[in-house]
Design a protein around this motif. Structure first.
Motif, short mmCIF file in Angstrom:
data_model
loop_
_atom_site.label_atom_id
_atom_site.label_comp_id
_atom_site.label_asym_id
_atom_site.label_seq_id
_atom_site.Cartn_x
_atom_site.Cartn_y
_atom_site.Cartn_z
N PRO A 51 -60.41 19.39 -64.21
CA PRO A 51 -61.82 19.22 -63.89
C PRO A 51 -62.46 18.07 -64.67
CG PRO A 51 -61.37 21.49 -64.51
CD PRO A 51 -60.12 20.73 -64.71
N LEU A 52 -62.07 17.93 -65.92
CA LEU A 52 -62.63 16.87 -66.75
C LEU A 52 -62.35 15.50 -66.15
CD1 LEU A 52 -63.94 16.47 -69.67
CD2 LEU A 52 -61.65 15.84 -70.37
N HIS A 93 -64.32 14.11 -63.19
CA HIS A 93 -65.66 13.57 -63.40
C HIS A 93 -65.67 12.07 -63.65
CE1 HIS A 93 -68.22 17.18 -63.71
NE2 HIS A 93 -67.07 17.76 -63.95
N LEU A 131 -67.05 29.42 -68.22
CA LEU A 131 -68.24 29.97 -68.86
C LEU A 131 -69.13 30.65 -67.82
CD1 LEU A 131 -69.80 30.16 -71.49
CD2 LEU A 131 -70.85 27.98 -70.98
N THR A 132 -69.24 30.03 -66.67
CA THR A 132 -70.18 30.54 -65.68
C THR A 132 -69.57 31.59 -64.75
OG1 THR A 132 -69.66 28.50 -64.52
CG2 THR A 132 -71.79 28.63 -65.58
N LEU A 148 -66.35 26.31 -75.42
CA LEU A 148 -67.24 27.43 -75.15
C LEU A 148 -66.64 28.41 -74.16
CD1 LEU A 148 -69.71 27.00 -76.80
CD2 LEU A 148 -71.04 26.65 -74.73
N LEU A 198 -74.74 22.47 -75.99
CA LEU A 198 -73.30 22.76 -75.85
C LEU A 198 -73.02 23.44 -74.51
CD1 LEU A 198 -72.29 24.08 -79.38
CD2 LEU A 198 -71.72 21.90 -78.37
N ARG A 199 -73.90 24.35 -74.13
CA ARG A 199 -73.71 25.08 -72.89
C ARG A 199 -73.81 24.13 -71.69
NH1 ARG A 199 -76.43 27.17 -68.75
NH2 ARG A 199 -75.45 29.00 -67.77
N LEU A 230 -73.28 20.98 -71.49
CA LEU A 230 -72.12 20.10 -71.42
C LEU A 230 -70.90 20.84 -70.87
CD1 LEU A 230 -71.27 17.20 -72.42
CD2 LEU A 230 -70.16 18.42 -74.28
N SER A 231 -70.72 22.05 -71.36
CA SER A 231 -69.57 22.84 -70.95
C SER A 231 -69.64 23.16 -69.45
CB SER A 231 -69.52 24.12 -71.78
OG SER A 231 -68.50 24.95 -71.34
N VAL A 232 -70.83 23.55 -69.00
CA VAL A 232 -71.01 23.89 -67.58
C VAL A 232 -70.79 22.64 -66.73
CG1 VAL A 232 -72.72 24.59 -65.86
CG2 VAL A 232 -72.55 25.82 -68.03
N ASP A 233 -71.32 21.52 -67.21
CA ASP A 233 -71.25 20.26 -66.48
C ASP A 233 -69.80 19.81 -66.29
OD1 ASP A 233 -72.28 18.07 -65.25
OD2 ASP A 233 -72.32 16.88 -67.09
N LEU A 234 -68.99 19.95 -67.33
CA LEU A 234 -67.63 19.42 -67.26
C LEU A 234 -66.64 20.41 -66.66
CD1 LEU A 234 -67.27 17.49 -70.61
CD2 LEU A 234 -67.73 16.59 -68.35
N GLU A 235 -67.03 21.68 -66.59
CA GLU A 235 -66.04 22.65 -66.16
C GLU A 235 -65.90 22.69 -64.64
OE1 GLU A 235 -67.68 27.22 -66.20
OE2 GLU A 235 -66.72 26.46 -67.98
#
Lengths: 276, 246
Positions: free
Chosen positions: A213-214, A217, A257-258, B195, B235-236, B238-243
């Motif tokens: 995923p990284l 981008h 995370l989500t 995270l 931090l959150r 960034l983590s959400v954005d890149l995941e």
């Protein structure tokens, strides 16, 4: 076409026979950003290194075509290769701790790489170094010039590496896991910086990583490698519609995370993937 | 199980940990996130007894411990390090590596214990008489976890246990850690800059910045974005954005 690879194979002679690490990889790159993704041992680094002929002595490279910038890598002599390495293609490695000279100031190292390819006086080179450090967005580049590598952070060290690689205005930048040694915030900064510089200068980029995923981008296209072969090549925007089970597996096994999962799905490998 | 109050660690004039307090119940698991240099690993090293130059109060199992620890402590608390390439003795076989904690603590039944622990971390018995360089990164991290488990600890301190591994191997190790905690009722403190990894394994997460723990948040609130401190939100985001794939 900047890079043209057709049916690249890299093999090593071992006691028990030959081991094929790269088995028939083909791709072409113009002034675009290609991500190569795969697990360790998938042959992604070897593919990039074969392009610069930076392989161990016992490696055997064969290919139907392996050309960079119009030069046939398989036939070029060492002298021609030296003209390509650094000058036409920059190589950024994983850990700046090990790729910078620990007993030389940062300014002198960047100046050296500039002078090596462009000539000019010591003073000019130092001025160019300050300018390059400024381009990779190091605040107060003059102060950083006088520091030694151990005095700067990992992120800053990686910026210095990028500055050195940009010095001779290469046409292609190869970054082999450039951010694996850095933490998440710095990682994103460095990748953004690289993407920005590459786009601005109209260069090609090969970004090697294990984080799918990284990479998506920061690249236009992504090639997914497994066991020495390209399993799937797709444009970065369509990663969510990936078809190959390996690509899907790599995406699924990441904790999220989500979207929390009680248990992470483990990648199951299929021997049929390797039959072409 | 683990109580830390006003922990301070100083290296020369530089205070790296500035009054960190945390509390982990038995069988719980607490995650610490932060950028490099935020002091998260230093907290762990003070807890494990690797660094004696700290002030404040550390209590394990209700018992306060000083800078010097006794043998019982080192049996109760074990640590797994980031780099499976650097944390195993290169010239010792896996058998030797695993039997060392048993010899130190004078435990019996070495033969049986090694077999059990290898099975528990899902390594084949054949691994026993190999050297670390003959194993893959994931297998080596399993050996490191087995070495930590073999003395039957109650607390496991994990310092970036998966950041040197492939994502596919990371999934296996995280599953293994989750299973082990359930089976042995272990208490974890996990340090990571990822995270997603921390919130996967730990229901409570502490965020560190510049030597201070600026926020302690539940993993659910973190997921839902109910953050209090701007650094946590950063931090959150960034983590959400890149995941998500682009």
């Amino acid at each position: 076409m900047l890079v043209d690879i057709q049916n690249l194979r890299v093999s090593f002679a071992t006691r028990t026979g030959t081991f094929e690490a790269v088995r028939g990889v083909s791709f072409q790159i113009g002034t675009e950003k290609l991500g190569i993704v795969g697990e360790s041992g998938s042959g992604k680094s070897l593919t990039a290194r074969a392009l610069m002929r930076l392989l161990p002595q016992n490696a055997r490279i064969t290919a139907d075509r392996l050309s960079f910038d119009g030069v046939d890598i398989l036939k070029a002599d060492e002298r021609a290769m030296r003209g390509l390495r650094g000058k036409r293609a920059g190589f950024i490695l994983q850990d700046p701790k090990y790729s910078l000279n620990p007993v030389m100031t940062i300014g002198r190292q960047v100046a050296e790489s500039w002078r090596q390819h462009k000539g000019g006086s010591r003073k000019e080179a130092l001025e160019a170094a300050v300018d390059l450090l400024d381009q990779v967005r190091i605040r107060d580049p003059r102060r950083v010039c006088d520091l030694y590598p151990h005095e700067v952070s990992g992120g800053m060290g990686q910026r210095v590496m990028i500055a050195m690689m940009l010095a001779p205005d290469p046409a292609l930048l190869i970054a082999d896991e450039p951010t694996s040694a850095l933490d998440a915030t710095v990682q994103a900064e460095i990748l953004r910086l690289m993407e920005d510089l590459v786009s601005k200068r109209g260069m090609g980029l090969i970004l090697i990583s294990h984080d799918l995923p990284l990479v998506s981008h920061f690249c236009d296209r992504v090639a997914v490698m497994y066991s020495g072969r390209v399993m799937e090549e797709l444009s970065a925007g369509t990663l969510a519609q990936a078809k190959h089970p390996y690509t899907k597996g790599l995406l699924n096994c990441l904790p999220s995370l989500t979207h929390p999962k009680p248990r992470l799905p483990v990648l199951s490998r299929d021997a049929a993937w390797l039959q072409s | 199980m683990i109580e830390v109050e006003q922990l301070r660690v100083r290296f020369g004039d530089n205070e790296v940990v500035k009054g960190v307090s945390l509390n982990v119940p038995a069988g719980g698991s607490f995650g610490i996130v932060g950028e490099s240099g935020s002091g998260k690993s230093t907290v762990l090293r003070a807890l494990s007894g690797l660094n004696g130059a700290w002030t404040g109060r550390i209590a394990i199992d209700g018992e306060s411990v000083g800078p010097r620890r006794d043998k019982a402590f080192f049996r109760k608390v074990q640590m797994v390090f980031q780099d499976p390439y650097g944390s195993l003795h290169p010239r010792q076989t896996i058998d030797r590596i695993l039997s060392e904690p048993l010899l130190v603590h004078g435990m019996d039944n070495i033969e049986r214990r090694i077999e059990t622990v290898l099975a528990e971390v899902a390594l084949p018995n054949a691994v026993r008489f190999r050297y670390p360089h003959q194993l893959s990164g994931g297998q080596r991290q399993r050996v490191a976890i087995a070495r930590a488990l073999i003395a039957e600890p109650e607390v496991l301190l994990l310092d970036e246990p998966t950041s040197a591994l492939d994502v596919s191997v990371q999934a296996e190790i995280l599953n293994l850690l989750a299973d082990l905690r359930e089976r042995r009722n272990l208490t974890y403190i996990l340090v990571s800059h990822n995270l997603a990894v921390v919130s996967h394994l730990c229901p409570t997460v502490g965020v560190m910045l510049g030597g201070q723990m600026v926020e302690v948040i539940s993993a659910e609130d973190l997921r839902a974005g109910k953050t209090q401190h701007p650094h946590t939100s950063e931090l959150r985001a960034l983590s959400v954005d890149l995941e998500e794939p682009a």
